[in-house]
Scaffold this motif. Structure first.
Motif, mmCIF file in Angstrom:
data_model
loop_
_atom_site.group_PDB
_atom_site.id
_atom_site.type_symbol
_atom_site.label_atom_id
_atom_site.label_comp_id
_atom_site.label_asym_id
_atom_site.label_seq_id
_atom_site.Cartn_x
_atom_site.Cartn_y
_atom_site.Cartn_z
ATOM 1 N N ARG A 1 0.881 -1.169 -0.115
ATOM 2 C CA ARG A 1 -0.028 -0.106 0.015
ATOM 3 C C ARG A 1 0.921 1.312 -0.071
ATOM 4 N NH1 ARG A 1 -5.379 -1.323 3.632
ATOM 5 N NH2 ARG A 1 -6.210 -2.840 2.486
ATOM 6 N N PRO A 2 1.916 1.356 0.742
ATOM 7 C CA PRO A 2 2.534 2.615 0.905
ATOM 8 C C PRO A 2 3.084 3.182 -0.482
ATOM 9 C CG PRO A 2 3.242 1.402 2.749
ATOM 10 C CD PRO A 2 2.504 0.483 2.010
ATOM 11 N N CYS A 3 3.747 2.027 -1.328
ATOM 12 C CA CYS A 3 4.315 2.353 -2.599
ATOM 13 C C CYS A 3 3.584 2.159 -3.794
ATOM 14 C CB CYS A 3 5.682 1.797 -2.869
ATOM 15 S SG CYS A 3 5.551 -0.270 -2.816
ATOM 16 N N LYS A 4 2.247 1.745 -3.501
ATOM 17 C CA LYS A 4 1.347 1.167 -4.479
ATOM 18 C C LYS A 4 1.720 0.024 -5.605
ATOM 19 C CE LYS A 4 -0.907 5.828 -3.995
ATOM 20 N NZ LYS A 4 0.119 6.421 -3.420
ATOM 21 N N GLY A 5 2.519 -0.830 -4.980
ATOM 22 C CA GLY A 5 3.049 -1.770 -5.768
ATOM 23 C C GLY A 5 4.219 -1.438 -6.839
ATOM 24 N N MET A 6 4.835 -0.109 -6.600
ATOM 25 C CA MET A 6 5.947 0.240 -7.521
ATOM 26 C C MET A 6 7.320 -0.376 -6.833
ATOM 27 S SD MET A 6 4.465 1.288 -10.047
ATOM 28 C CE MET A 6 5.990 2.212 -10.807
ATOM 29 N N GLY A 7 7.356 -0.375 -5.598
ATOM 30 C CA GLY A 7 8.495 -0.830 -4.750
ATOM 31 C C GLY A 7 9.355 0.387 -4.604
ATOM 32 N N ARG A 8 9.010 1.398 -5.176
ATOM 33 C CA ARG A 8 9.928 2.626 -4.908
ATOM 34 C C ARG A 8 9.095 4.107 -4.602
ATOM 35 N NH1 ARG A 8 10.074 0.753 -9.939
ATOM 36 N NH2 ARG A 8 9.313 2.219 -11.560
ATOM 37 N N CYS B 1 11.170 1.006 -1.144
ATOM 38 C CA CYS B 1 10.021 1.116 -0.183
ATOM 39 C C CYS B 1 10.592 0.257 1.128
ATOM 40 C CB CYS B 1 9.011 0.542 -0.473
ATOM 41 S SG CYS B 1 7.643 0.186 0.477
ATOM 42 N N LYS B 2 10.616 0.746 2.143
ATOM 43 C CA LYS B 2 10.942 -0.177 3.410
ATOM 44 C C LYS B 2 10.139 -1.370 3.720
ATOM 45 C CE LYS B 2 13.150 3.744 5.341
ATOM 46 N NZ LYS B 2 13.516 4.653 6.604
ATOM 47 N N ARG B 3 8.912 -1.159 3.509
ATOM 48 C CA ARG B 3 8.027 -2.338 3.810
ATOM 49 C C ARG B 3 7.889 -3.423 3.112
ATOM 50 N NH1 ARG B 3 2.471 0.549 6.210
ATOM 51 N NH2 ARG B 3 3.829 1.934 7.777
ATOM 52 N N SER C 1 10.222 -4.825 -3.648
ATOM 53 C CA SER C 1 9.604 -5.843 -4.515
ATOM 54 C C SER C 1 8.082 -5.344 -4.903
ATOM 55 C CB SER C 1 9.144 -7.146 -3.590
ATOM 56 O OG SER C 1 8.409 -7.017 -2.833
ATOM 57 N N GLY C 2 7.251 -4.627 -4.084
ATOM 58 C CA GLY C 2 6.027 -4.026 -4.618
ATOM 59 C C GLY C 2 5.213 -4.997 -3.839
#
Length: 82
Positions: free
Chosen positions: A36-43, A54-56, A60-61
């Motif tokens: 959710r935080p990166c909306k599946g982009m991974g960055r 993305c840390k979470r 990988s997304g």
């Protein structure tokens, strides 16, 4: 006394059971969902124009669904009991 309340309660339990079954099947078939935080982009785009991971989701997304975590813990618990 009215018979509407017990009948409605029965329908509610049936609907909740069906919803839980569908969610369980979705977690089995598709264990990962979008982060959710990166909306599946991974960055993320940094404040100064840079890109950071993305840390979470570790870039990988994808995140393991809560229902899949529960299924994995049940499986782990069953294996320990053998």
């Amino acid at each position: 006394m009215s018979d509407v309340a017990p009948q409605a309660r029965g329908h509610a339990w049936l609907a909740l059971t069906a919803l839980a079954l569908v969610y369980g099947l979705a977690c089995w078939a598709f264990p990962y969902g979008k982060c959710r935080p990166c909306k599946g982009m991974g960055r993320f785009h940094g404040g100064l124009g840079g890109i950071r991971l993305c840390k979470r989701c570790d870039g990988s997304g994808l995140k393991l669904r809560a229902g899949r975590k529960f299924l994995n813990s049940l499986r782990r618990h069953a294996r320990r009991g053998r």
